[in-house]
Scaffold this motif. Structure first.
Motif, PDB file in Angstrom:
ATOM      1  N   PRO A  34       8.429  -7.166 -17.728  1.00 57.95           N
ATOM      2  CA  PRO A  34       7.578  -7.901 -18.674  1.00 57.95           C
ATOM      3  C   PRO A  34       6.176  -7.321 -18.682  1.00 57.95           C
ATOM      4  CG  PRO A  34       7.843  -9.148 -16.661  1.00 57.95           C
ATOM      5  CD  PRO A  34       8.733  -7.948 -16.550  1.00 57.95           C
ATOM      6  N   GLY A  35       5.414  -7.640 -19.714  1.00 56.69           N
ATOM      7  CA  GLY A  35       4.025  -7.222 -19.765  1.00 56.69           C
ATOM      8  C   GLY A  35       3.196  -8.063 -18.823  1.00 56.69           C
ATOM      9  N   ARG A  36       1.892  -7.951 -18.948  1.00 58.74           N
ATOM     10  CA  ARG A  36       1.009  -8.799 -18.155  1.00 58.74           C
ATOM     11  C   ARG A  36       1.189 -10.240 -18.612  1.00 58.74           C
ATOM     12  NH1 ARG A  36      -1.925  -4.219 -19.531  1.00 58.74           N
ATOM     13  NH2 ARG A  36      -2.752  -5.313 -21.321  1.00 58.74           N
ATOM     14  N   PHE A  37       0.805 -11.187 -17.787  1.00 63.78           N
ATOM     15  CA  PHE A  37       0.971 -12.597 -18.111  1.00 63.78           C
ATOM     16  C   PHE A  37      -0.312 -13.104 -18.762  1.00 63.78           C
ATOM     17  CE2 PHE A  37       3.648 -11.654 -14.461  1.00 63.78           C
ATOM     18  CZ  PHE A  37       4.879 -11.971 -14.990  1.00 63.78           C
ATOM     19  N   GLY A  38      -0.345 -13.132 -20.075  1.00 66.85           N
ATOM     20  CA  GLY A  38      -1.525 -13.580 -20.799  1.00 66.85           C
ATOM     21  C   GLY A  38      -1.547 -15.090 -20.936  1.00 66.85           C
ATOM     22  N   VAL A  39      -2.739 -15.645 -21.068  1.00 62.43           N
ATOM     23  CA  VAL A  39      -2.901 -17.082 -21.274  1.00 62.43           C
ATOM     24  C   VAL A  39      -3.806 -17.300 -22.476  1.00 62.43           C
ATOM     25  CG1 VAL A  39      -2.493 -17.705 -18.862  1.00 62.43           C
ATOM     26  CG2 VAL A  39      -4.810 -17.216 -19.625  1.00 62.43           C
ATOM     27  N   GLU A  40      -3.648 -18.449 -23.124  1.00 60.80           N
ATOM     28  CA  GLU A  40      -4.421 -18.736 -24.321  1.00 60.80           C
ATOM     29  C   GLU A  40      -5.791 -19.318 -24.012  1.00 60.80           C
ATOM     30  OE1 GLU A  40      -2.162 -20.919 -27.182  1.00 60.80           O
ATOM     31  OE2 GLU A  40      -0.492 -19.525 -27.076  1.00 60.80           O
ATOM     32  N   THR A  41      -5.923 -20.021 -22.892  1.00 64.38           N
ATOM     33  CA  THR A  41      -7.202 -20.631 -22.544  1.00 64.38           C
ATOM     34  C   THR A  41      -7.538 -20.338 -21.084  1.00 64.38           C
ATOM     35  OG1 THR A  41      -6.126 -22.720 -21.964  1.00 64.38           O
ATOM     36  CG2 THR A  41      -6.955 -22.519 -24.206  1.00 64.38           C
ATOM     37  N   ALA A  42      -8.829 -20.257 -20.818  1.00 63.00           N
ATOM     38  CA  ALA A  42      -9.284 -20.028 -19.448  1.00 63.00           C
ATOM     39  C   ALA A  42      -8.967 -21.250 -18.597  1.00 63.00           C
ATOM     40  CB  ALA A  42     -10.784 -19.753 -19.433  1.00 63.00           C
ATOM     41  N   GLY A  43      -8.782 -21.045 -17.328  1.00 56.07           N
ATOM     42  CA  GLY A  43      -8.512 -22.147 -16.420  1.00 56.07           C
ATOM     43  C   GLY A  43      -7.630 -21.697 -15.291  1.00 56.07           C
ATOM     44  N   TYR A  44      -7.101 -22.661 -14.561  1.00 58.29           N
ATOM     45  CA  TYR A  44      -6.217 -22.388 -13.444  1.00 58.29           C
ATOM     46  C   TYR A  44      -4.771 -22.559 -13.892  1.00 58.29           C
ATOM     47  CZ  TYR A  44     -10.242 -22.398 -10.388  1.00 58.29           C
ATOM     48  OH  TYR A  44     -11.427 -22.093  -9.790  1.00 58.29           O
ATOM     49  N   TYR A  45      -3.908 -21.696 -13.372  1.00 56.25           N
ATOM     50  CA  TYR A  45      -2.490 -21.725 -13.710  1.00 56.25           C
ATOM     51  C   TYR A  45      -1.668 -21.597 -12.440  1.00 56.25           C
ATOM     52  CZ  TYR A  45      -3.735 -21.222 -18.580  1.00 56.25           C
ATOM     53  OH  TYR A  45      -4.242 -21.438 -19.826  1.00 56.25           O
ATOM     54  N   GLN A  46      -0.478 -22.182 -12.479  1.00 55.44           N
ATOM     55  CA  GLN A  46       0.467 -22.024 -11.381  1.00 55.44           C
ATOM     56  C   GLN A  46       1.572 -21.107 -11.855  1.00 55.44           C
ATOM     57  OE1 GLN A  46       1.431 -25.412  -8.988  1.00 55.44           O
ATOM     58  NE2 GLN A  46       3.561 -24.765  -8.857  1.00 55.44           N
ATOM     59  N   PHE A  47       1.779 -20.032 -11.117  1.00 59.92           N
ATOM     60  CA  PHE A  47       2.814 -19.060 -11.430  1.00 59.92           C
ATOM     61  C   PHE A  47       3.944 -19.247 -10.433  1.00 59.92           C
ATOM     62  CE2 PHE A  47       4.848 -14.935 -10.802  1.00 59.92           C
ATOM     63  CZ  PHE A  47       5.149 -14.588 -12.110  1.00 59.92           C
ATOM     64  N   SER A  48       5.155 -19.445 -10.929  1.00 59.16           N
ATOM     65  CA  SER A  48       6.330 -19.598 -10.067  1.00 59.16           C
ATOM     66  C   SER A  48       7.372 -18.580 -10.487  1.00 59.16           C
ATOM     67  CB  SER A  48       6.924 -21.004 -10.198  1.00 59.16           C
ATOM     68  OG  SER A  48       5.994 -21.970  -9.803  1.00 59.16           O
ATOM     69  N   ILE A  49       8.074 -18.067  -9.497  1.00 54.37           N
ATOM     70  CA  ILE A  49       9.137 -17.108  -9.792  1.00 54.37           C
ATOM     71  C   ILE A  49      10.360 -17.466  -8.955  1.00 54.37           C
ATOM     72  CG2 ILE A  49       8.369 -15.456  -8.051  1.00 54.37           C
ATOM     73  CD1 ILE A  49       9.078 -13.238 -10.108  1.00 54.37           C
ATOM     74  N   ASP A  50      11.519 -17.419  -9.593  1.00 56.47           N
ATOM     75  CA  ASP A  50      12.790 -17.675  -8.924  1.00 56.47           C
ATOM     76  C   ASP A  50      13.550 -16.351  -8.914  1.00 56.47           C
ATOM     77  OD1 ASP A  50      15.466 -18.266  -8.276  1.00 56.47           O
ATOM     78  OD2 ASP A  50      15.304 -20.282  -9.121  1.00 56.47           O
ATOM     79  N   PHE A  51      13.571 -15.702  -7.766  1.00 54.05           N
ATOM     80  CA  PHE A  51      14.193 -14.389  -7.686  1.00 54.05           C
ATOM     81  C   PHE A  51      15.704 -14.449  -7.857  1.00 54.05           C
ATOM     82  CE2 PHE A  51      10.140 -13.623  -5.503  1.00 54.05           C
ATOM     83  CZ  PHE A  51       9.695 -12.532  -6.243  1.00 54.05           C
ATOM     84  N   SER A  52      16.326 -15.573  -7.551  1.00 49.28           N
ATOM     85  CA  SER A  52      17.779 -15.658  -7.700  1.00 49.28           C
ATOM     86  C   SER A  52      18.189 -15.721  -9.171  1.00 49.28           C
ATOM     87  CB  SER A  52      18.343 -16.852  -6.923  1.00 49.28           C
ATOM     88  OG  SER A  52      17.867 -18.066  -7.468  1.00 49.28           O
ATOM     89  N   THR A  53      17.366 -16.362 -10.014  1.00 45.22           N
ATOM     90  CA  THR A  53      17.687 -16.432 -11.446  1.00 45.22           C
ATOM     91  C   THR A  53      16.914 -15.411 -12.262  1.00 45.22           C
ATOM     92  OG1 THR A  53      15.969 -18.077 -11.898  1.00 45.22           O
ATOM     93  CG2 THR A  53      18.171 -18.907 -11.279  1.00 45.22           C
TER      94      THR A  53
END
Length: 160
Positions: A34-53
């Motif tokens: 995937p490309g970089r993870f862009g966001v529409e608004t400034a702020g804090y985000y939680q990034f989660s990844i499930d390696f099995s799926t």
């Protein structure tokens, strides 16, 4: 660009905002990443990844009511009291580099006197205000990280 099951993945390098998606990629060519993870608004985000799926999610994190601390220290039987340093780019992320820890326990103590502990989880976990001390079971030098928004911490041994 290659397609997988009729779905065209985002171009590598795109900042197209997406709250969920697939991770992929060939370790040799990185094709399909995937490309970089862009966001529409400034702020804090939680990034989660499930390696099995091979799926990820990116969700806004509310800081409503969050306290901004002016200092945080590591205290406990495994170390001398040591001040953590806030990151310049995110003052809710605190760290100490190459901190020598011995078997025992520690807590994160804020300038307001609140003591954050994680109970029985050593090395990494989620500390809570008033929680039990975090166990240190292996003597080593550690990079210590603490997030005062989420309570997440990690103790990274440097010589194991």
């Amino acid at each position: 660009m290659a397609t997988t099951m009729g779905v065209t993945p985002p171009n590598e390098g795109d900042d197209v905002p997406a709250t969920a998606g697939d991770i992929a990629g060939n370790p040799t060519t990185q094709s399909g990443d995937p490309g970089r993870f862009g966001v529409e608004t400034a702020g804090y985000y939680q990034f989660s990844i499930d390696f099995s799926t091979k799926k990820y999610t990116l969700t806004p994190y509310s800081t409503t009511g969050a306290t901004s601390f002016s200092s945080i220290e590591v205290q406990g039987s495994s170390t001398t009291t040591t001040a953590l340093t806030a990151l310049a780019i995110d003052t809710h992320m605190w760290y100490a580099a190459a901190l020598h820890l011995t078997p025992g326990d520690l807590t994160f103590v804020t300038n307001t006197g609140s003591a954050w502990g994680g109970g029985s989880t050593g090395f990494s976990g989620v500390a809570t205000d008033g929680g039990e001390s975090i166990p240190v079971i292996v003597e080593d030098d550690y990079d210590v990280w603490f997030n005062d928004l989420t309570g997440r911490y990690i103790l990274v041994p440097l010589n194991l």
